[in-house]
Enzyme design. Structure first.
Site, PDB file in Angstrom:
ATOM      1  N   HIS A 196       3.261  51.153 132.294  1.00  0.00           N
ATOM      2  CA  HIS A 196       2.591  52.469 132.568  1.00  0.00           C
ATOM      3  C   HIS A 196       4.385  53.366 134.112  1.00  0.00           C
ATOM      4  O   HIS A 196       4.340  54.724 133.386  1.00  0.00           O
ATOM      5  CB  HIS A 196       2.190  52.099 134.124  1.00  0.00           C
ATOM      6  CG  HIS A 196       0.571  51.629 133.940  1.00  0.00           C
ATOM      7  ND1 HIS A 196       0.570  52.538 132.560  1.00  0.00           N
ATOM      8  CD2 HIS A 196      -0.381  50.513 134.292  1.00  0.00           C
ATOM      9  CE1 HIS A 196      -1.519  51.413 132.257  1.00  0.00           C
ATOM     10  NE2 HIS A 196      -1.291  50.519 133.525  1.00  0.00           N
ATOM     11  N   GLU A 437      -0.632  61.678 105.437  1.00  0.00           N
ATOM     12  CA  GLU A 437       0.996  60.651 106.093  1.00  0.00           C
ATOM     13  C   GLU A 437       0.470  58.884 105.022  1.00  0.00           C
ATOM     14  O   GLU A 437       0.877  58.214 105.954  1.00  0.00           O
ATOM     15  CB  GLU A 437       0.379  60.361 107.174  1.00  0.00           C
ATOM     16  CG  GLU A 437      -1.098  59.536 107.944  1.00  0.00           C
ATOM     17  CD  GLU A 437      -0.932  60.034 109.808  1.00  0.00           C
ATOM     18  OE1 GLU A 437       0.449  59.731 110.170  1.00  0.00           O
ATOM     19  OE2 GLU A 437      -2.001  59.158 109.896  1.00  0.00           O
ATOM     20  N   ARG A 471       7.525  51.263 110.581  1.00  0.00           N
ATOM     21  CA  ARG A 471       8.950  52.165 111.731  1.00  0.00           C
ATOM     22  C   ARG A 471       8.693  51.161 113.007  1.00  0.00           C
ATOM     23  O   ARG A 471       9.281  51.424 113.637  1.00  0.00           O
ATOM     24  CB  ARG A 471       7.425  53.106 112.077  1.00  0.00           C
ATOM     25  CG  ARG A 471       6.021  52.658 112.553  1.00  0.00           C
ATOM     26  CD  ARG A 471       5.062  54.345 112.568  1.00  0.00           C
ATOM     27  NE  ARG A 471       4.960  55.005 113.409  1.00  0.00           N
ATOM     28  CZ  ARG A 471       4.490  55.734 113.694  1.00  0.00           C
ATOM     29  NH1 ARG A 471       3.431  56.211 113.135  1.00  0.00           N
ATOM     30  NH2 ARG A 471       4.187  56.739 114.830  1.00  0.00           N
ATOM     31  N   CYS A 508       3.752  67.200 111.844  1.00  0.00           N
ATOM     32  CA  CYS A 508       3.764  67.371 113.503  1.00  0.00           C
ATOM     33  C   CYS A 508       4.668  65.473 113.594  1.00  0.00           C
ATOM     34  O   CYS A 508       4.507  65.141 114.993  1.00  0.00           O
ATOM     35  CB  CYS A 508       2.625  66.943 114.262  1.00  0.00           C
ATOM     36  SG  CYS A 508       1.314  65.145 113.231  1.00  0.00           S
TER      37      CYS A 508
HETATM   38  C1  PEP Z   1       3.004  60.164 111.709  1.00  0.00           C
HETATM   39  O1  PEP Z   1       2.794  59.213 111.984  1.00  0.00           O
HETATM   40  O2  PEP Z   1       3.652  61.237 111.743  1.00  0.00           O
HETATM   41  C2  PEP Z   1       1.963  61.291 113.612  1.00  0.00           C
HETATM   42  C3  PEP Z   1       2.426  62.444 113.979  1.00  0.00           C
HETATM   43  O3  PEP Z   1       0.941  60.622 113.925  1.00  0.00           O
HETATM   44  P1  PEP Z   1       1.378  58.812 114.627  1.00  0.00           P
HETATM   45  O4  PEP Z   1       3.082  59.258 115.149  1.00  0.00           O
HETATM   46  O5  PEP Z   1       0.700  59.408 115.962  1.00  0.00           O
HETATM   47  O6  PEP Z   1       1.265  57.988 113.914  1.00  0.00           O
HETATM   48 MG    MG Z   2       1.221  58.959 111.817  1.00  0.00          MG
END
Ligand code: PEP
Ligand code: MG
Length: 577
Positions: A196, A437, A471, A508
């Site tokens: 938090h 994605e 990731r 995004c």
């Molecule tokens: C992405 O995968 O690039 C994305 C914007 O979504 P998140 O990072 O929430 O998986």
């Molecule tokens: Mg994503």
């Protein structure tokens, strides 16, 4: 003697100041048995301690200044709810009655039992709930010990502009008081980037380092230190030249922030006349306010996972209030709300699912929503209800197949009809888009685009899946390469499919918020970029000063070249001068 302690930077900022150590002091846990006639008064003592703890939080909430954000408010409210939770109060009282033990002992036993249950469910989200429980119980323990609730109010000096507070860990109540007193920086020994405190520090833009082991032992009260959030380090005993270097760096970044604001009012057109659009990524209410400040025309991505952090699932009304608040904060600018992208490593145990052998390839995103029927219906109804108050678009995460879109559309249509039947004027044209994605979605993008109103490229996941690098695994971080030909090929393919189908394409993921990769995207013809508001001014400058034709040429040459390896430096060639 100079000393460098390392931890994890939750914001990339720099802070310079004197250490102030917050040491709440160990509370002892007295353990004793009660005589029969003492049970009544012990129960009374317990209830009064809970009452005082709750009153403390209520007073803090009432005194909170406006800038302290909804997040802090929500967290403090969550602690208040815990202090009213019958499982905790009644469970503790029952132990006092049945075992004839004192309140402190009974409270710790009851909290341990609840923590053990959380641990058995074993989930990252529940780690936050465990943190809440621990903090709320800590408050009652202090009340029982008659060392009233906040070491904060007694220990923290009033002016903190030049102070780096060092603590074992910090709860939302402490964070609230520290932020109000304009603390320069924060260092905690424990806690991760999703605690938090870290979430709040990010939303309040306070430089902070978490996980700095033994910081309280190694840093002395009053000593001057440098906190470098970018490198995740606290530097003590630095010489004057290092302080001067960091002061200069901090001032340069402040100057740059001010200077960059000059670009915000300019029309979004590159040097050679290519129009582009910059949108905002926002999850919590303060993010929406910041997006407005930097002049975004729309929110390209509202993640909704945060709403599911609580130990109870958010019901339709709770979600409706959150979406409506976001819609109202944007004052008529459209918001793209992404449906729950839980799953993988962020699977709320409350949903009753297990992670599966490979979370990144498991039940996540829309797959999870479709398999949870009623939960998805509640979220869709809440979004549709919020859309009555302003323009909203729905974004579906983790698509791989066309029939997923069809199933989602059927549910959305059904919810719309139900709401109409209930007398609500729901937007009949509400656009539905999909995250591209996964490799499947990117390769089959023409078919998917035919079923969607807009596309949004999640480059974070796309790169993960295309390059087969988890990731969250730092061991393969070095393979993260947005200029890999396979990534560029797919980005180009998505852009072209969007153009063919008249489907707007937004990016995004993180690539949109970096000055060089934003130019890379421009070179691929991707001109709608959505990013955190803090990144927007620098991206605007980078694109205003870019030539779209030059970027296209550089990317084309790169794709045509037989020697396009990361060492060849595509990003260097795209760098702002
Ligand atoms: C992405 O995968 O690039 C994305 C914007 O979504 P998140 O990072 O929430 O998986
Ligand atoms: Mg994503």
């Amino acid at each position: 003697m100079s000393l460098a302690l390392t931890g994890l930077g939750v914001t990339s900022g720099i802070a310079i100041g004197q250490v102030h150590r917050l040491t709440p002091g160990e509370l002892s846990i007295p353990e004793y048995h009660l005589g029969d006639d003492a049970v009544g008064s012990e129960l009374d003592r317990l209830h009064k301690a809970f009452g005082r703890g709750e009153k403390f939080l209520a007073d803090l909430l009432a005194r909170m200044s406006k800038e302290i954000t909804e997040t802090a408010r929500d967290l403090l409210e969550a602690h208040r709810l815990i202090l009213r939770d019958p499982m905790l109060i009644e469970g503790t009282a029952e132990r006092i009655r049945s075992k004839r033990i004192n309140a402190e002992w009974a409270l710790v036993q009851q909290a341990d039992q609840l923590q053990a249950e959380f641990r058995r469910m074993g989930d990252e989200y529940l780690a936050l709930r465990r943190e809440d429980l621990e903090q709320a119980v800590g408050l009652v323990r202090r009340e029982l010990a008659e060392q009233p609730a906040l070491f904060v109010s007694t220990q923290i000096p009033h002016r903190l502009e030049a102070t780096i507070v060092v603590a074992a860990e910090l709860g939302p109540a402490e964070m609230t008081v520290l932020a109000q007193r304009k603390v320069a920086g924060l260092v905690t020994e424990h806690g991760g980037p999703w605690s938090h405190a870290a979430i709040l520090a990010r939303s309040l833009e306070i430089p902070m380092l978490v996980g700095v082991h033994h910081a309280l032992d190694l840093l002395d009260e009053g000593e001057a230190v440098i906190l470098d959030g970018h490198y995740g380090a606290v530097l003590a005993g630095a010489d004057e030249s290092l302080f001067a270097h960091y002061r200069e760096k901090r001032e340069a970044s402040q100057r740059r922030r001010i200077e960059l604001r000059r670009y915000l009012g300019r029309p979004s057109v590159t040097r050679d006349g290519q129009a582009f659009s910059l949108l905002g990524n926002a999850d919590l209410l303060p993010d929406f306010e910041r997006c407005r400040e930097v002049g975004v025309k729309a929110i390209g991505l509202m993640r909704t996972e945060y709403l599911y952090l609580d130990d109870a699932l958010p019901d339709e009304d709770t979600q409706y209030r959150a979406y409506r608040a976001a819609v109202e904060a944007m004052q008529g600018r459209p918001i793209t709300i992404r449906t729950l992208d839980a799953g993988g490593d962020k699977l709320p145990a409350i949903l009753g699912f297990t992670k599966g052998p490979n979370p990144a390839l498991g039940l996540r995103g829309l797959r999870l929503s479709l398999s949870l029927g009623e939960l998805f219906v509640q979220q869709i109804r809440a979004i549709l209800r919020a859309s009555v108050h302003g323009p909203v678009e729905i974004l579906l995460p983790m698509l791989t197949r066309r029939d997923e879109i069809r199933q989602a559309r059927n549910i959305i249509d059904r919810c719309r009809e139900e709401l109409r039947a209930e007398g609500m004027a729901v937007d009949p044209e509400l656009p539905i888009g999909g995250m591209i994605e996964t490799p499947a979605a990117a390769i089959d993008v023409d078919h998917l685009a035919g079923e969607l109103d807009f596309l949004s490229i999640g480059t974070n996941d796309l790169i993960q899946y295309v390059l087969a690098i988890d990731r969250s695994d730092e061991l393969v971080n070095y393979l993260y390469d947005p200029t890999h030909p396979a990534v560029l090929f797919l980005l180009q393919r998505i852009q072209q499919a969007g153009a063919r189908h008249g489907c707007p394409v937004t990016v995004c993921g993180e690539l949109a918020g970096d000055e060089r990769t934003a130019r890379l995207l421009l070179g691929l013809g991707l001109t709608r970029l959505s990013m955190p508001p803090a990144a927007l001014p620098a991206i605007k400058k980078s694109l205003l000063e870019a030539s779209a034709a030059d970027c296209q040429q550089i990317v084309r040459e790169w794709l045509d070249s037989s020697q396009n390896s990361a060492e060849q430096g595509l990003l260097e060639r795209l760098s702002p001068e």
